[in-house]
Design an enzyme around this catalytic site. Structure first.
Site, PDB file in Angstrom:
ATOM      1  CG  HIS A 130      38.236  42.488  45.262  1.00 44.26           C
ATOM      2  ND1 HIS A 130      37.097  42.106  44.600  1.00 44.26           N
ATOM      3  CD2 HIS A 130      39.169  42.728  44.304  1.00 44.26           C
ATOM      4  CE1 HIS A 130      37.328  42.118  43.286  1.00 44.26           C
ATOM      5  NE2 HIS A 130      38.579  42.498  43.086  1.00 44.26           N
ATOM      6  CD  GLU A 131      42.724  44.317  44.740  1.00 44.04           C
ATOM      7  OE1 GLU A 131      43.386  43.565  44.008  1.00 44.04           O
ATOM      8  OE2 GLU A 131      41.855  45.093  44.305  1.00 44.04           O
ATOM      9  CG  HIS A 156      41.832  39.256  42.254  1.00 44.08           C
ATOM     10  ND1 HIS A 156      41.064  38.649  41.279  1.00 44.08           N
ATOM     11  CD2 HIS A 156      41.388  40.542  42.325  1.00 44.08           C
ATOM     12  CE1 HIS A 156      40.209  39.522  40.775  1.00 44.08           C
ATOM     13  NE2 HIS A 156      40.375  40.681  41.395  1.00 44.08           N
ATOM     14  CD  GLU A 196      37.789  42.083  38.841  1.00 43.88           C
ATOM     15  OE1 GLU A 196      37.401  42.574  39.914  1.00 43.88           O
ATOM     16  OE2 GLU A 196      38.983  42.056  38.497  1.00 43.88           O
TER      17      GLU A 196
END
Length: 294
Positions: A148-149, A152, A205
């Site tokens: 997820h990070e 981004h 997100e």
């Protein structure tokens, strides 16, 4: 004013904004997850400049953490574990951002009780000890967080937000709130602190969650761990909610959206394991009371 680190944490995985559909250029067609391209406005901000500023801030953060004796040594088992997981994930990042192949990736662990993690533009990753210890994460769950990070950064969400002018005032202090450094951090923050004075949109997100699932599945980590990760987060929220969760609860919608995208990524995971989806056993985490995920 909040510190740079506190603000950066507010835009990481655990901002946990509700899901929404990302908007921008038409989506490219591929196996696995398909998402729309980011806004063309991001091109107004030079990617290389952004990555260089991120590298400077990351170096300053490491320096401050080392001075406070909270930067975990490279030979620590948990640091080695994080880097081994990243080593499997990174080869699958270039499909989402051609610059990723040239990024000087770096993974570090900070020995603080913060339940969080982040990845800056250019591949600068940090995990906090509280995330691993409090949630007792499996390797698959760590991969979900990391994916997820990283997503981004790959999807250039910070670059897009900068281009749209979503900046707050300057003068943030690296690490001051969390590391207890007072005004010391102001001496090392350098230029570009304003890059992190933002929050990602709901669409960002969503984007990071689903792209992250795709990346970790290709790397051979079970994307169903996203369900158990957020079940653990929900349990933590009920018992002793951290500040970020009191303002941005994960909720059931996030788990529902992860389940919705599992059919797109499970074939990738099965392929990475040399098997079929039908032959896969349900995913079982390491905490009692959490049912296996089919």
């Amino acid at each position: 004013m909040k510190s740079f680190l506190a603000l950066f944490l507010s835009l990481s995985l655990f901002s946990a904004a509700p899901f929404a559909t990302a908007r921008g250029e038409p989506a490219s067609v591929q196996d696995g997850i398909n998402v729309e391209e980011g806004s063309r406005l991001r091109k107004l901000v030079p990617a290389q400049q952004l990555e260089e500023q991120a590298a400077q801030q990351y170096a300053a953060l490491k320096k401050e953490a080392a001075q406070k004796d909270v930067l975990v040594p490279e030979n620590h088992p948990q640091v080695q574990r994080l880097r081994a997981i990243a080593k499997r994930i990174i080869p699958h990042t270039e499909r989402w951002n051609e610059r990723a192949d040239q990024w000087p990736w770096e993974v570090n662990l900070i020995a603080l009780k913060e339940v969080n993690a982040f990845c800056m533009p250019g591949g600068k990753i940090a995990f906090f000890g509280g995330l691993l210890e409090t949630l007792k994460l499996t390797d698959d769950e760590v991969a979900i967080v990391m994916g997820h990070e990283i997503a981004h950064a790959l999807r250039e969400h910070a670059r897009e937000r900068m281009a749209k002018g979503s900046l707050l005032s300057l003068g943030a202090t690296i690490g001051s709130a969390v590391l207890g450094l007072g005004d010391i951090g102001q001496a090392v923050v350098g230029q570009g602190a304003q890059l992190w004075m933002l929050k990602f949109s709901r669409g960002h997100e969503t984007d990071a969650d689903v792209v992250g699932l795709d990346i970790v599945a290709r790397a051979g980590f079970d994307p169903r761990a996203g369900v158990t990760l957020w079940q653990k987060m929900s349990a933590l929220n009920k018992s002793a909610p951290p500040q970020w969760m009191s303002t941005h609860p994960a909720g059931k919608n996030r788990i529902a959206q992860i389940r919705k995208h599992l059919p797109s990524v499970m074939p990738l995971y099965a392929k990475s394991r040399g098997t079929t989806v039908a032959a896969l056993s349900p995913y079982q985490t390491n905490v009692k009371g959490i049912a296996p995920v089919k």
